[in-house]
Scaffold this motif. Sequence first.
Motif, PDB file in Angstrom:
ATOM      1  N   PRO A   1      10.145  -7.903   6.024  1.00  0.00           N
ATOM      2  CA  PRO A   1      11.089  -7.847   4.904  1.00  0.00           C
ATOM      3  C   PRO A   1      10.334  -7.475   3.620  1.00  0.00           C
ATOM      4  O   PRO A   1       9.289  -8.035   3.337  1.00  0.00           O
ATOM      5  CB  PRO A   1      11.615  -9.296   4.801  1.00  0.00           C
TER       6      PRO A   1
ATOM      7  N   PRO B   1      12.060 -10.857  -1.922  1.00  0.00           N
ATOM      8  CA  PRO B   1      11.634 -10.831  -0.511  1.00  0.00           C
ATOM      9  C   PRO B   1      11.172 -12.196   0.000  1.00  0.00           C
ATOM     10  O   PRO B   1      11.360 -12.504   1.177  1.00  0.00           O
ATOM     11  CB  PRO B   1      10.484  -9.821  -0.481  1.00  0.00           C
TER      12      PRO B   1
ATOM     13  N   THR C   1      -2.897  -8.784  -1.140  1.00  0.00           N
ATOM     14  CA  THR C   1      -3.762  -7.603  -1.194  1.00  0.00           C
ATOM     15  C   THR C   1      -4.599  -7.607  -2.483  1.00  0.00           C
ATOM     16  O   THR C   1      -4.405  -6.756  -3.364  1.00  0.00           O
ATOM     17  CB  THR C   1      -2.923  -6.320  -1.078  1.00  0.00           C
TER      18      THR C   1
ATOM     19  N   PHE D   1       4.765   1.606   5.673  1.00  0.00           N
ATOM     20  CA  PHE D   1       5.176   1.284   7.043  1.00  0.00           C
ATOM     21  C   PHE D   1       5.690   2.509   7.796  1.00  0.00           C
ATOM     22  O   PHE D   1       5.726   2.506   9.019  1.00  0.00           O
ATOM     23  CB  PHE D   1       6.153   0.099   7.009  1.00  0.00           C
TER      24      PHE D   1
ATOM     25  N   HIS E   1       7.027 -12.577 -10.778  1.00  0.00           N
ATOM     26  CA  HIS E   1       8.253 -12.516 -11.569  1.00  0.00           C
ATOM     27  C   HIS E   1       9.483 -12.677 -10.673  1.00  0.00           C
ATOM     28  O   HIS E   1       9.353 -12.780  -9.441  1.00  0.00           O
ATOM     29  CB  HIS E   1       8.306 -11.252 -12.432  1.00  0.00           C
TER      30      HIS E   1
ATOM     31  N   THR F   1       5.061 -10.299   5.560  1.00  0.00           N
ATOM     32  CA  THR F   1       5.364  -9.777   4.225  1.00  0.00           C
ATOM     33  C   THR F   1       4.122  -9.952   3.355  1.00  0.00           C
ATOM     34  O   THR F   1       3.072 -10.377   3.846  1.00  0.00           O
ATOM     35  CB  THR F   1       6.653 -10.415   3.651  1.00  0.00           C
TER      36      THR F   1
ATOM     37  N   LYS G   1      -5.241  -4.482  -5.433  1.00  0.00           N
ATOM     38  CA  LYS G   1      -5.094  -4.600  -6.884  1.00  0.00           C
ATOM     39  C   LYS G   1      -6.410  -4.331  -7.594  1.00  0.00           C
ATOM     40  O   LYS G   1      -6.431  -3.807  -8.699  1.00  0.00           O
ATOM     41  CB  LYS G   1      -4.502  -5.966  -7.258  1.00  0.00           C
TER      42      LYS G   1
END
Length: 394
Positions: free
Chosen positions: A233, A101, A121, A242, A95, A85, A125
């Motif tokens: 997930p 997840p 990542t 994906f 938040h 994930t 960003k």
Amino acid sequence: MAGKKEQHVDPWTAEAAEGESSIDYNKLIEQFGSQRITDDLLDRIEKCTGKPLHSFLRRGVFFSHRELGLILDAYEKKQPFYLYTGRGPSSESMHLGHLIPFLFTKYLQDAFNVPLVIQLTDDEKFLWKDLKAEETHRLAYENAKDIIACGFDMNKTFIFSDIDYISSCTAFYYNIIKIQKCVTFSQARGIFGFQESDNIGKIAFPAIQAAPSFSNSFPHIFGEKTDIMCLIPCAIDQDPYFRMTRDAAPRLNYPKPALLHSIFFPALQGPKSKMSASDPNSSIFLTDTDEEIATKVNKYAFSGGRDTLEEHRKFGGDTKVDVSYQYLSFFLDDTEKLEKIKKDYESGTMLTGELKKELIVVLQKLVSDHRKRREAVTDEIVKQYMSPRPMNFD
Ligand code: TYM
């Protein structure tokens, strides 16, 4: 005359159709071509793991999947798989929506006892936001603290910043360029809606989010094995990445990753859109104080209550759009209490102010417990989770 604006969900936007009060998830399953999680599948997960189902599964928060059955088949045959994930570090703190997840992944890691890789990542960003690369890289390490505070098993969890890992792991970069070579610009534009004016980093990025789906991207965990199955997930906004990955996999002789999708934790303003870090007024952050939580809920949480007290007592409130009720349905463990709140609110016995009070107590506890666990995460602990190291994997 222009038609009604359709609902729109992609990794950057989640908006209900014009005039609708919430996102239509059945329609999304149809559009994306995923499968609904059936009761049979839930039974199978419970049987396979021998553990009670997570409330996110019982309550339909995780509602859709791709080929989860294959992962369960593998698990039943004692074949290994791993979890993958991630998080795009664009803000100092995560938040409540981001917790969904990660809390669920923690349950999956405990229930199946499998390795987990978590991609940060920072490159994504930097490419998408008005932030310096050095800043997104720093935010990756800040966000790692929130993630570690969710309680992942240090012996089975590897967290990595793309900026770091691409420059230190050849196997990861090999996979990235192999994926880039088998996706054309026109396919990427079709999936992600890229425009001519988008910078070229954005166009190449999806391969970087795809690569951790393949086990040989992690030689320190899986050696050169290419056939370890992967389960991802995430909220359903990440599915386009994906879909692309699953198309590329057979061309590279790799298994397709399986997915488990959640609905969105709604914005404070209502279930028409998701809680998003880009709009601070839509979000409750994991660093918010008790007072900030109370103020945000009282001031912004969209109410399904009626205009007047009289009408509310007579007709009751609408829990389908009431944000406070919806937040409780994610985070109030006590199912009996949740059902009673629903009944009382819909019948008009319970007022919006009372409902908000219940929510504030639940959220203040959740966030302050999280804050305490986060404070205990030292730089040294972050370094350990983020160092590529062998894991007990068989
Ligand atoms: P990001 O940082 O936008 O979101 C991190 C994770 O949180 C989910 N999410 C939400 N879930 C429920 N309600 C919400 N309101 C909400 N907002 C975000 C996201 O679906 C995601 O699972 N590109 C990704 C980072 C990434 C990733 C991955 C995510 C890299 N590899 C693999 C999932 C799986 C991103 O920017 O996520």
